[in-house]
Design a protein around this motif. Structure first.
Motif, PDB file in Angstrom:
ATOM      1  N   VAL A 205       5.251 -11.280  -6.279  1.00  0.00           N
ATOM      2  CA  VAL A 205       4.832 -10.460  -5.145  1.00  0.00           C
ATOM      3  C   VAL A 205       6.035  -9.841  -4.436  1.00  0.00           C
ATOM      4  O   VAL A 205       7.045 -10.506  -4.209  1.00  0.00           O
ATOM      5  CB  VAL A 205       4.030 -11.321  -4.150  1.00  0.00           C
ATOM      6  CG1 VAL A 205       3.589 -10.490  -2.956  1.00  0.00           C
ATOM      7  CG2 VAL A 205       2.826 -11.943  -4.839  1.00  0.00           C
ATOM      8  N   VAL A 206       5.881  -8.563  -4.084  1.00  0.00           N
ATOM      9  CA  VAL A 206       6.925  -7.888  -3.320  1.00  0.00           C
ATOM     10  C   VAL A 206       6.330  -7.424  -1.990  1.00  0.00           C
ATOM     11  O   VAL A 206       5.175  -7.004  -1.935  1.00  0.00           O
ATOM     12  CB  VAL A 206       7.515  -6.681  -4.097  1.00  0.00           C
ATOM     13  CG1 VAL A 206       8.057  -7.120  -5.435  1.00  0.00           C
ATOM     14  CG2 VAL A 206       6.480  -5.593  -4.300  1.00  0.00           C
ATOM     15  N   PRO A 207       7.081  -7.509  -0.915  1.00  0.00           N
ATOM     16  CA  PRO A 207       6.559  -7.081   0.384  1.00  0.00           C
ATOM     17  C   PRO A 207       6.507  -5.557   0.489  1.00  0.00           C
ATOM     18  O   PRO A 207       7.372  -4.854  -0.043  1.00  0.00           O
ATOM     19  CB  PRO A 207       7.577  -7.667   1.374  1.00  0.00           C
ATOM     20  CG  PRO A 207       8.846  -7.788   0.596  1.00  0.00           C
ATOM     21  CD  PRO A 207       8.445  -8.083  -0.826  1.00  0.00           C
ATOM     22  N   THR A 208       5.512  -5.043   1.165  1.00  0.00           N
ATOM     23  CA  THR A 208       5.403  -3.588   1.341  1.00  0.00           C
ATOM     24  C   THR A 208       6.525  -3.045   2.221  1.00  0.00           C
ATOM     25  O   THR A 208       6.792  -1.843   2.205  1.00  0.00           O
ATOM     26  CB  THR A 208       4.048  -3.213   1.958  1.00  0.00           C
ATOM     27  OG1 THR A 208       3.870  -3.920   3.189  1.00  0.00           O
ATOM     28  CG2 THR A 208       2.905  -3.564   1.013  1.00  0.00           C
ATOM     29  N   SER A 209       7.198  -3.925   2.954  1.00  0.00           N
ATOM     30  CA  SER A 209       8.304  -3.467   3.808  1.00  0.00           C
ATOM     31  C   SER A 209       9.434  -2.845   2.996  1.00  0.00           C
ATOM     32  O   SER A 209      10.244  -2.078   3.537  1.00  0.00           O
ATOM     33  CB  SER A 209       8.845  -4.618   4.655  1.00  0.00           C
ATOM     34  OG  SER A 209       9.307  -5.677   3.823  1.00  0.00           O
ATOM     35  N   LEU A 210       9.494  -3.168   1.685  1.00  0.00           N
ATOM     36  CA  LEU A 210      10.521  -2.553   0.840  1.00  0.00           C
ATOM     37  C   LEU A 210      10.356  -1.032   0.781  1.00  0.00           C
ATOM     38  O   LEU A 210      11.299  -0.314   0.474  1.00  0.00           O
ATOM     39  CB  LEU A 210      10.448  -3.117  -0.580  1.00  0.00           C
ATOM     40  CG  LEU A 210      10.834  -4.582  -0.786  1.00  0.00           C
ATOM     41  CD1 LEU A 210      10.727  -4.942  -2.261  1.00  0.00           C
ATOM     42  CD2 LEU A 210      12.242  -4.856  -0.279  1.00  0.00           C
ATOM     43  N   PHE A 211       9.147  -0.565   1.074  1.00  0.00           N
ATOM     44  CA  PHE A 211       8.863   0.861   0.959  1.00  0.00           C
ATOM     45  C   PHE A 211       8.852   1.576   2.306  1.00  0.00           C
ATOM     46  O   PHE A 211       8.427   2.734   2.396  1.00  0.00           O
ATOM     47  CB  PHE A 211       7.514   1.065   0.253  1.00  0.00           C
ATOM     48  CG  PHE A 211       7.431   0.356  -1.073  1.00  0.00           C
ATOM     49  CD1 PHE A 211       8.252   0.710  -2.127  1.00  0.00           C
ATOM     50  CD2 PHE A 211       6.522  -0.682  -1.261  1.00  0.00           C
ATOM     51  CE1 PHE A 211       8.171   0.057  -3.352  1.00  0.00           C
ATOM     52  CE2 PHE A 211       6.433  -1.340  -2.480  1.00  0.00           C
ATOM     53  CZ  PHE A 211       7.262  -0.967  -3.525  1.00  0.00           C
ATOM     54  N   ASP A 212       9.303   0.898   3.345  1.00  0.00           N
ATOM     55  CA  ASP A 212       9.340   1.519   4.677  1.00  0.00           C
ATOM     56  C   ASP A 212      10.219   2.771   4.659  1.00  0.00           C
ATOM     57  O   ASP A 212      11.299   2.775   4.058  1.00  0.00           O
ATOM     58  CB  ASP A 212       9.884   0.540   5.717  1.00  0.00           C
ATOM     59  CG  ASP A 212       8.888  -0.560   6.059  1.00  0.00           C
ATOM     60  OD1 ASP A 212       7.734  -0.469   5.615  1.00  0.00           O
ATOM     61  OD2 ASP A 212       9.285  -1.527   6.754  1.00  0.00           O
ATOM     62  N   GLY A 213       9.746   3.794   5.321  1.00  0.00           N
ATOM     63  CA  GLY A 213      10.538   5.022   5.473  1.00  0.00           C
ATOM     64  C   GLY A 213      10.249   6.087   4.440  1.00  0.00           C
ATOM     65  O   GLY A 213      10.657   7.245   4.616  1.00  0.00           O
ATOM     66  N   PHE A 214       9.565   5.737   3.352  1.00  0.00           N
ATOM     67  CA  PHE A 214       9.221   6.736   2.341  1.00  0.00           C
ATOM     68  C   PHE A 214       7.926   7.440   2.740  1.00  0.00           C
ATOM     69  O   PHE A 214       7.034   6.826   3.329  1.00  0.00           O
ATOM     70  CB  PHE A 214       9.073   6.095   0.967  1.00  0.00           C
ATOM     71  CG  PHE A 214      10.309   5.367   0.500  1.00  0.00           C
ATOM     72  CD1 PHE A 214      11.575   5.917   0.665  1.00  0.00           C
ATOM     73  CD2 PHE A 214      10.214   4.119  -0.100  1.00  0.00           C
ATOM     74  CE1 PHE A 214      12.712   5.246   0.242  1.00  0.00           C
ATOM     75  CE2 PHE A 214      11.340   3.438  -0.533  1.00  0.00           C
ATOM     76  CZ  PHE A 214      12.597   3.996  -0.355  1.00  0.00           C
ATOM     77  N   ASP A 215       7.823   8.708   2.389  1.00  0.00           N
ATOM     78  CA  ASP A 215       6.657   9.478   2.820  1.00  0.00           C
ATOM     79  C   ASP A 215       5.392   9.114   2.057  1.00  0.00           C
ATOM     80  O   ASP A 215       4.299   9.128   2.611  1.00  0.00           O
ATOM     81  CB  ASP A 215       6.954  10.973   2.687  1.00  0.00           C
ATOM     82  CG  ASP A 215       7.988  11.430   3.700  1.00  0.00           C
ATOM     83  OD1 ASP A 215       7.642  11.511   4.890  1.00  0.00           O
ATOM     84  OD2 ASP A 215       9.144  11.667   3.307  1.00  0.00           O
ATOM     85  N   TYR A 216       5.533   8.785   0.765  1.00  0.00           N
ATOM     86  CA  TYR A 216       4.385   8.272   0.012  1.00  0.00           C
ATOM     87  C   TYR A 216       4.889   7.417  -1.135  1.00  0.00           C
ATOM     88  O   TYR A 216       5.893   7.753  -1.778  1.00  0.00           O
ATOM     89  CB  TYR A 216       3.505   9.398  -0.547  1.00  0.00           C
ATOM     90  CG  TYR A 216       2.262   8.850  -1.237  1.00  0.00           C
ATOM     91  CD1 TYR A 216       1.214   8.324  -0.483  1.00  0.00           C
ATOM     92  CD2 TYR A 216       2.150   8.831  -2.626  1.00  0.00           C
ATOM     93  CE1 TYR A 216       0.093   7.787  -1.101  1.00  0.00           C
ATOM     94  CE2 TYR A 216       1.034   8.296  -3.251  1.00  0.00           C
ATOM     95  CZ  TYR A 216       0.006   7.775  -2.486  1.00  0.00           C
ATOM     96  OH  TYR A 216      -1.103   7.243  -3.094  1.00  0.00           O
ATOM     97  N   VAL A 217       4.188   6.291  -1.376  1.00  0.00           N
ATOM     98  CA  VAL A 217       4.550   5.379  -2.457  1.00  0.00           C
ATOM     99  C   VAL A 217       3.337   5.227  -3.378  1.00  0.00           C
ATOM    100  O   VAL A 217       2.292   4.721  -2.968  1.00  0.00           O
ATOM    101  CB  VAL A 217       4.991   4.007  -1.924  1.00  0.00           C
ATOM    102  CG1 VAL A 217       5.346   3.077  -3.080  1.00  0.00           C
ATOM    103  CG2 VAL A 217       6.173   4.161  -0.971  1.00  0.00           C
ATOM    104  N   ALA A 218       3.491   5.696  -4.613  1.00  0.00           N
ATOM    105  CA  ALA A 218       2.432   5.625  -5.620  1.00  0.00           C
ATOM    106  C   ALA A 218       2.657   4.376  -6.465  1.00  0.00           C
ATOM    107  O   ALA A 218       3.612   4.305  -7.239  1.00  0.00           O
ATOM    108  CB  ALA A 218       2.459   6.879  -6.492  1.00  0.00           C
ATOM    109  N   LEU A 219       1.774   3.394  -6.301  1.00  0.00           N
ATOM    110  CA  LEU A 219       1.933   2.122  -6.999  1.00  0.00           C
ATOM    111  C   LEU A 219       1.036   2.034  -8.226  1.00  0.00           C
ATOM    112  O   LEU A 219      -0.046   2.629  -8.279  1.00  0.00           O
ATOM    113  CB  LEU A 219       1.617   0.957  -6.064  1.00  0.00           C
ATOM    114  CG  LEU A 219       2.548   0.742  -4.874  1.00  0.00           C
ATOM    115  CD1 LEU A 219       2.077  -0.469  -4.062  1.00  0.00           C
ATOM    116  CD2 LEU A 219       3.993   0.553  -5.325  1.00  0.00           C
ATOM    117  N   GLY A 220       1.489   1.252  -9.202  1.00  0.00           N
ATOM    118  CA  GLY A 220       0.698   0.897 -10.363  1.00  0.00           C
ATOM    119  C   GLY A 220       0.768  -0.593 -10.585  1.00  0.00           C
ATOM    120  O   GLY A 220       1.620  -1.281 -10.032  1.00  0.00           O
TER     121      GLY A 220
END
Length: 389
Positions: A205-220
């Protein structure tokens, strides 16, 4: 800028041994039709393009055709690798595909290779982060401390931010692709029996906080569409790959970026070429019940409740449900206390008693007189053979 977010195509995957390639072709053609219909500028595919690290030759032809159709619409296509993919095989055509506007990111040694996109508001820096196996990246500069998936993605997302700063692009919008299991996915998400093993392949599991500041994060990686935050989402797989996903919608996210960044997202449903149906009952009832007629064209999972196990049940089931692929047997009145049965079995003093007790335990009722006679004949024959040895 308008973005179409999809993932987890799993080209080459079968469904209980049955090919899904024709169905996948149907939904990917529908997805391609969305591009001109909704004015899409960029299509992003967030990992697990193939289902196997060694896909068959036909799977490469299938992918080539699908990407060419998407590119022919005028949209830029950005693809990143997933844990099911072979990074080396997926990135093999990357150099010349880039010349055609198809960008494939599958090199763990280069996790930050931005694709610069442009619209009337300026530049969007797209970072398709390939799947990062911790054991394969910790030898790279700056990644020596990587031990988990969280470490690997922190290393990559920190590098993304450093790249933005180094290029003086703080004002640019950022679009990130990643293939991982992010914190916050509900336990009740359909498909929880697949793609949830957090130990296989180093996935954790990875925390969503790793993606803070990005305008959009497309996950798979997760096979259902999930909105973790307004800007961090899973699109899910375009096909159902498990009966636990029965009834779950399949589709893609349509994402808008304006001059200030994220400007909203909406869900677009994809067609379901063959639905999933779970049936339960006695075999004869399932074969003649009008209520089951709606499932005749579906993938079918049947749970039979006959007191006696029906002979040739799958063949008979397929006379009405030709796409029946999974069969279970759950007879009524079977004791749930196996320990008590074993204790009772230990009290029996003869083979006849033990066999009769076992039949009653499994079936929930005693053997018929005819079955008892047959049982006695079999025991007599077995003893006769044993005596002649």
């Amino acid at each position: 800028m308008r973005i179409l977010h999809t993932s987890d195509w799993h080209i080459g995957r079968t469904f209980h041994g049955e090919s899904t390639l024709e169905h996948l072709d149907t939904v990917l053609r529908a997805l391609t039709d969305f591009v001109p219909e909704h004015g899409v500028d960029v299509v992003v595919v967030a990992g697990d393009i193939f289902d196997s690290a060694a896909p068959a030759a036909g799977a490469f032809d299938f992918l080539s055709d699908a990407l060419q159709r998407l590119r022919a619409t005028g949209a830029v296509v950005v693809v990143s690798s997933g844990n099911h993919d072979s990074a080396a095989r997926l990135r093999f055509p990357a150099a010349w595909a880039r010349l055609a506007g198809i960008h494939i990111s599958a090199d763990p040694a280069q996790p930050v290779a931005p694709v610069e996109l442009h619209d009337s508001h300026g530049t969007v820096r797209c970072y398709p982060i390939p799947y990062l196996e911790p054991a394969l990246v910790r030898h790279l500069p700056g990644a020596e401390a990587v031990r988990t998936q969280e470490d690997a993605l922190r290393w990559a997302t920190d590098a993304v931010r450093a790249d933005v700063e180094a290029n003086g692009a703080d004002g640019d919008r950022t679009l990130v692709l990643a293939h991982c299991f992010a914190a916050g996915v509900p336990e009740t998400t359909p498909g929880d029996d697949i793609e949830r093993d957090l130990t296989a392949g180093g996935i954790d599991v990875v925390p969503t906080s790793l993606f803070d500041g990005f305008d959009y994060v497309a996950l798979g990686h997760i096979h259902s569409h999930v909105e973790l935050t307004e800007r961090v989402r899973y699109s899910g797989a375009p096909l159902h790959y498990s009966f636990s996903e029965a009834g779950a919608p399949r589709g893609v996210w349509l994402v808008d970026l304006d001059g200030d960044g994220f400007a909203g997202a909406r869900w677009l449903d994809l067609p379901v070429p063959r639905a999933l149906a779970r049936l339960r009952g006695e075999l004869e009832a399932l074969l003649h019940d009008d209520d089951a007629a709606a499932a005749e064209g579906d993938w079918v999972q049947a749970q039979l409740t006959d007191a006696a196990r029906p002979i040739d049940a799958m063949r008979r089931l397929r006379t009405r449900f030709p796409h029946a692929v999974h069969l279970e047997y759950d007879p009524p009145n079977v004791s749930a206390n196996a320990t008590a049965h074993l204790e009772l079995l230990a009290e029996h003093t003869s083979d006849e008693q033990r066999l009769r007790g076992f039949i009653e335990f499994v079936r929930g009722e005693a053997a018929t007189p005819a079955e008892l006679r047959e049982l006695d004949d079999l025991l007599t024959e077995a003893r006769s053979k044993e005596a002649q040895r």
